[in-house]
Design a protein around this motif. Structure first.
Motif, PDB file in Angstrom:
ATOM      1  N   ARG B 426      72.916  39.158  52.370  1.00 27.76           N
ATOM      2  CA  ARG B 426      73.804  38.095  51.891  1.00 27.76           C
ATOM      3  C   ARG B 426      74.828  37.719  52.974  1.00 27.76           C
ATOM      4  O   ARG B 426      75.093  36.545  53.218  1.00 27.76           O
ATOM      5  N   GLU B 429      73.207  35.743  55.424  1.00 33.04           N
ATOM      6  CA  GLU B 429      72.932  34.398  54.905  1.00 33.04           C
ATOM      7  C   GLU B 429      74.146  33.484  55.072  1.00 33.04           C
ATOM      8  O   GLU B 429      74.016  32.346  55.504  1.00 33.04           O
ATOM      9  N   GLU B 449      62.127  38.019  46.961  1.00 28.99           N
ATOM     10  CA  GLU B 449      62.295  36.574  47.210  1.00 28.99           C
ATOM     11  C   GLU B 449      62.119  36.267  48.696  1.00 28.99           C
ATOM     12  O   GLU B 449      63.063  35.906  49.397  1.00 28.99           O
ATOM     13  N   ARG B 452      63.500  33.270  50.775  1.00 33.21           N
ATOM     14  CA  ARG B 452      64.912  33.396  51.144  1.00 33.21           C
ATOM     15  C   ARG B 452      65.083  34.356  52.329  1.00 33.21           C
ATOM     16  O   ARG B 452      65.795  34.049  53.287  1.00 33.21           O
ATOM     17  N   SER B 455      64.009  32.899  55.634  1.00 33.00           N
ATOM     18  CA  SER B 455      64.936  31.892  56.150  1.00 33.00           C
ATOM     19  C   SER B 455      66.197  32.559  56.702  1.00 33.00           C
ATOM     20  O   SER B 455      66.807  32.061  57.649  1.00 33.00           O
ATOM     21  N   ILE B 456      66.578  33.698  56.141  1.00 30.70           N
ATOM     22  CA  ILE B 456      67.749  34.413  56.669  1.00 30.70           C
ATOM     23  C   ILE B 456      67.406  35.024  58.033  1.00 30.70           C
ATOM     24  O   ILE B 456      68.152  34.896  58.999  1.00 30.70           O
ATOM     25  N   GLN B 459      67.150  32.673  61.155  1.00 30.65           N
ATOM     26  CA  GLN B 459      68.310  31.904  61.608  1.00 30.65           C
ATOM     27  C   GLN B 459      68.588  32.124  63.094  1.00 30.65           C
ATOM     28  O   GLN B 459      68.595  33.260  63.561  1.00 30.65           O
ATOM     29  N   THR B 751      65.933  37.773  43.275  1.00 28.69           N
ATOM     30  CA  THR B 751      67.039  38.476  43.927  1.00 28.69           C
ATOM     31  C   THR B 751      67.991  38.947  42.839  1.00 28.69           C
ATOM     32  O   THR B 751      68.789  38.183  42.299  1.00 28.69           O
TER      33      THR B 751
END
Lengths: 160, 813
Positions: B426, B429, B449, B452, B455-456, B459, B751
């Motif tokens: 998190r 994120e 998930e 998600r 994509s984290i 980055q 999540t």
């Protein structure tokens, strides 16, 4: 006797606390533990609201037995907005403010339960006293949750 | 001596025994290429690494290569037996696609480089962020598969050197609830029971624990009891028809997400029928009155309604548990990865406590682990807890750790609970965690998930370091990839579920330039120039034995006390249970004998948490609750799961393992026999659900949740109606198209995690399923030997054939 007034006040403050918790949950959907636990423990306030309305009748107080509801579409829209904000750091500060707010609201509710328990005992209203005895610990747990979450979140928010 | 296909017969040949007798020896050997034991140059002592059981084995070496394995007859854990994953899985060490050189990302591509360049990039970026933002920018995500010495060094570097609170392992996904449940009840982590409890138990109760597949050698021990005189009765709680369920006296298959109600109903019956050991409860526990009050709300009829388990069955199970003379209870992912994980697992502790069944032969609790070295992740502090089960909220204990590390206590982060893995992701994120160092785990496939998570990890602003054996799905996203040595290529110790410590010796050199995780971590500490308060290097050792000696001092006087152990001692006798001290030089078989616990307020590891909100209790609250350090009976209320099936998503999806694979198949997918036994993802569904839709075995289905989709062939199995099962092992490293198609179970999972243990919930997602194509008579390729056994007869049985023949030799020590 002003017991009815005390019940009415508590019904108002519990309703408000339930709304606050649900709103905090909605606003922080990308913070998954906040999202879920705030909803879970809003359930305690919702239960209190229903039970206060029920017992209020014994004291000639008419109160809405329906607790604040999850708001369907609106809620989902807000959650989407919050998911989009999930990539930005600003919600961290908002979270700290929200948790502080929950803690203050819950502290008020806790005081209201204290008052009601005192009065119920003084007036020898056993059922009312039992309701306060059963319910007040939930409020204390809501407070502790807000306090603990605040402590856990603060360092990262403020040092990054 | 017999030769047996251990893919077809995963638990091998029965060697029956009776209560209180010694489990007979049966030595399992598998050598490659038609070699015999006479061909082997050397046998090197080790233990198993592809599950949590900790079976002793010897590695066969010929011409500088690993060529096979043999179980150790004298080992207390396995008496010579081996799990199929260990019999065949070592072949992955020799895979041609092992990483042999460091990689760095240049212009978007990972390219080979030298160690200096790679390590300077890692240390450089870390130092840059420490200067710019401080320790809150840096996180470590490790595993349950390194060695103790590596975790202890990692914890020291992260907590004591970099001073970050962001340290966790993938044990968060597997064993966090075991630790949390033990802390709640006993004030401290540490497994009370011993595997030898199987030898004398008269009732074995398995709660969400498919031991037949997660720890197949332990199940072989149970099977041998079942085949012998006076067999134990088995109680099984599992929504699937596992091998355990088939052997059970009572099998309860609750609706996913309702374990707390079922446990409360069982306890309700135990208390209501007076099957409580009052003397034990009064002398050694606190909280019974609150528990009794809570249980009043949960008669078996409530369980029938909520869990959809007949009340009569709940009563029958309670009668078996309540009439046990020697009760062994075990718990695993069916509870740990489900809704209200800790609350449910704690009720199992309560069961043994109210029955007074702890600390005696046959009377034990095993809050299981999923990984071989998960226990070490926890005790050495690589899961974020402070080393040696020290209490982060007890200043005296933090000061004691600072003494061991020669630091100022203020320099060890203890302002709040350690940041758990899901929270680290998190932070990544939202952009405040900018450097993530991943060792020996594959979050791009194993976390919930996945859309998600990918994509984290992808980055640009996150600097990702991955240290592993292969270019895993996660490594493909990294900025720097460090090639690591693995089991058999380095020396170190590790500790299994029942606290048995094994020394695993280096048998061969790692491939190419790969280095041990310990060497890499020490190199990192040196490049970061981490120092103690007197300016000396923070990490004071340069080899595994030095790290072990450091850990011994750190553990001295704590529950996980290794001070009486040494490499020399383990070379004499491998497999000793901690605590090992001057007073207990042979180790300690059971904790909590005579109701003595580690729960005293000034000694305990944790003051506990609220079972619903997860808020930590403080010392004042704990002292009021438990001034004398007894066991705490914690009651729990039921909350409905957060994601319930509805019209759009009518099924409940659960994920889990199969016997033949481990985690994301990084190793087992590279062992031919294991790969062939379970080559492709499948979806399990009950016969009634399939019949309602007119679907048959092998049909190609699409499972969806609000988060993603997976394609899988249908296996009609004995699973509970309304529930779907997907194995979580399958990613896309061996099938790049699979990313697009959807193959990883975690494309679908939510999540959400247990607020107490912070363990993600993998077993309560609402899901929909549709058919993409009929099977044309070809069945799914799920194993037929396990919980995925088909209900129709015409599926060819899972076989390993000639390449899977294992030698079994009985009765030789």
């Amino acid at each position: 006797m002003k017991l009815g007034l005390a019940i009415e006040e508590l019904h108002r403050s519990e309703t408000h606390l339930a709304r606050t918790l649900l709103a905090v949950s909605d606003r922080h959907a990308a913070d998954h533990e906040i999202f879920h636990v705030a909803r879970d423990i809003a359930g305690w306030s919702r239960r209190h609201v229903t039970e206060l309305a029920r017992i209020g009748r014994d004291f000639d107080v008419e109160l809405d037995p329906e607790p604040p509801e999850d708001r369907g579409v609106l809620e989902r829209i807000r959650q989407t907005a919050s998911d989009l904000l999930g990539r930005r750091p600003e919600p961290g500060l908002l979270l700290l403010a929200d948790l502080r707010h929950v803690h203050r609201e819950a502290a008020g509710v806790s005081m209201d339960w204290e008052l009601l328990a005192q009065a119920a005992q003084g007036a020898r209203k056993r059922e009312l006293f039992e309701l306060a005895r059963r319910s007040h610990p939930d409020t204390l747990r809501q407070m502790r949750w807000a306090n603990a979450q605040l402590k856990e979140s603060a360092t990262q928010v403020l040092t990054s | 001596m017999a030769r047996i296909d251990r893919i077809a017969e995963p638990w091998g040949t029965r060697t029956p025994y009776g209560p209180g007798e010694a489990w007979p020896v049966r030595v399992d050997t598998f050598l490659a290429d038609g070699l015999t034991e006479d061909d082997v140059d050397r046998w090197v002592t080790s233990a198993t690494i592809l599950h949590s059981n900790g079976d002793g084995l010897d590695i066969a070496v010929k011409d500088g290569r690993i060529v096979g394995v043999r179980g150790r007859a004298e080992d207390r854990v396995n008496h010579g037996r081996l799990d199929p994953k260990d019999l065949y899985g070592w072949q992955a060490n020799n895979s041609p696609d092992r990483l042999t050189r460091p990689l760095v990302r240049r212009d978007g591509e990972l390219v080979e480089t030298d160690w200096d360049t790679a390590m300077d990039a890692v240390a450089g970026r870390c130092r840059e962020l420490l200067d710019e933002q401080g320790p809150s920018a840096v996180g470590f995500y490790t595993t349950g598969q390194l060695f103790l010495e590596e975790y202890y060094t990692l914890g020291l570097i992260a907590h004591g050197g970099i001073r970050t609170n962001h340290v966790d392992g993938n044990t968060r996904l597997c064993t966090a609830t075991a630790a949390a449940a033990l802390k709640e009840t006993f004030g401290c982590d540490g497994q009370p029971g011993s595997y030898t409890d199987v030898d004398s138990a008269d009732v074995i109760a398995l709660f969400g624990h498919n031991v037949a597949e997660t720890q197949s050698v332990l199940w072989a021990r149970v099977l041998d009891r079942l085949a012998g005189p006076h067999p134990p009765r088995i109680v099984c709680v599992d929504p699937r028809e596992t091998a355990v369920a088939r052997a059970a006296t009572v099998h309860l298959a609750p609706r996913p997400g309702t374990n707390v109600v079922l446990m409360n109903a069982l306890l309700h019956e135990i208390v209501a029928n007076g099957w409580v050991d009052r003397a034990y409860v009064d002398a050694h526990t606190v909280g019974f009155d609150e528990l009794e009050e809570r249980l009043r709300d949960y008669p078996p009829e409530v369980a029938e309604q909520v869990c959809d388990v007949p009340a009569a069955q709940v009563r029958e199970a309670a009668r078996v548990l309540g009439s046990a003379q020697r009760l062994l209870s075990t718990v695993l992912q069916g509870f740990y990865q489900s809704h209200q994980a800790t609350a449910a697992a704690v009720q199992v502790n309560n069961l043994n406590l109210v029955r007074g069944m702890l600390g005696k032969p046959g009377c034990g609790i095993l809050q299981m682990n999923g990984q071989p070295t998960a226990e070490n992740t926890r005790e050495a502090g690589a899961d974020g807890d402070l080393a040696g089960f020290r209490n982060w909220s007890n200043d005296a204990q933090v000061a004691d750790l600072a003494r061991v590390w020669n630091l100022d206590p203020f320099d060890i982060p203890h302002h709040s609970p350690p940041t758990h893995a899901m929270q680290m992701f998190r932070h990544a994120e939202e952009g405040s965690l900018r450097f993530l160092y991943v060792t020996a785990t594959n979050p791009a496939v194993s976390l919930p998930e996945l859309g998600r998570i990918r994509s984290i990890l992808a980055q640009e602003r996150l600097f990702l370091v991955v240290q592993d054996l292969f270019l895993t799905e996660t490594a493909q996203l990294a900025d720097v990839v460090l090639p690591a040595a693995t089991w058999g290529e380095k020396t170190g110790t590790f500790t299994n579920v029942d606290r048995t410590v094994h020394l695993s010796e280096k048998a061969v050199d790692p491939p190419g330039e790969a280095r041990s995780d310990l060497d890499i971590l020490i190199d990192l500490a040196r490049r970061l120039d981490l120092r103690d308060k007197d300016g000396a290097p923070l990490v004071k050792w340069s080899d595994p034995e030095g790290a072990f000696e450091g850990w011994k001092e750190c553990s001295r006087g704590r529950p996980c006390d290794y001070s009486g152990l040494s490499y020399a001692r383990l070379r004499e006798r491998n497999g000793i249970q901690w605590p090992v001290t001057e007073d207990a030089p042979e180790g300690t078989e059971r904790l909590y004998v005579d109701g003595r616990f580690y729960a005293q307020p000034d000694y305990c590891e944790s003051y506990g948490r609220d079972m619903v909100t997860g808020a930590p209790l403080d010392d004042v609250e704990y002292k009021a609750l438990n001034p004398d350090g007894k066991a705490v009976l914690k009651a729990a209320e039921y909350l409905p799961p957060h994601e319930l099936p509805g019209q759009e998503f009518p099924f409940q999806l659960i994920t889990g393992r199969t016997l033949y694979h481990f985690h994301t198949r990084t190793k087992t997918g590279r062992a031919p026999q294991l790969r062939a036994a379970a080559p492709e993802v499948w979806l399990e569904m009950a016969a009634s659900d399939a019949a309602d839709r007119g679907w048959g075995e092998g049909d190609l289905l699409e499972v969806t949740t609000p988060r993603g989709r997976v394609e899988a062939r249908l296996r009609i199995s004995g699973i509970r109606p309304g529930v779907l099962f997907l194995p979580f092992h399958y990613g896309w490293w061996d099938d790049p198209d699979a990313l697009e198609r959807g193959r990883a179970a975690n494309e679908l999972t939510p999540t959400d995690w247990d607020p107490v243990s912070k363990q993600p919930i993998f077993k309560t997602a609402a899901a929909a399923v549709a058919r993409l194509a009929a099977s044309d008579g070809v069945p799914s390729r799920a194993p037929t030997t396990t919980a995925s056994r088909p209900v129709v007869a015409d599926v060819p049985p899972t076989r390993g054939g000639d390449v899977a023949l294992v030698t079994e030799r009985e009765g030789t020590r």
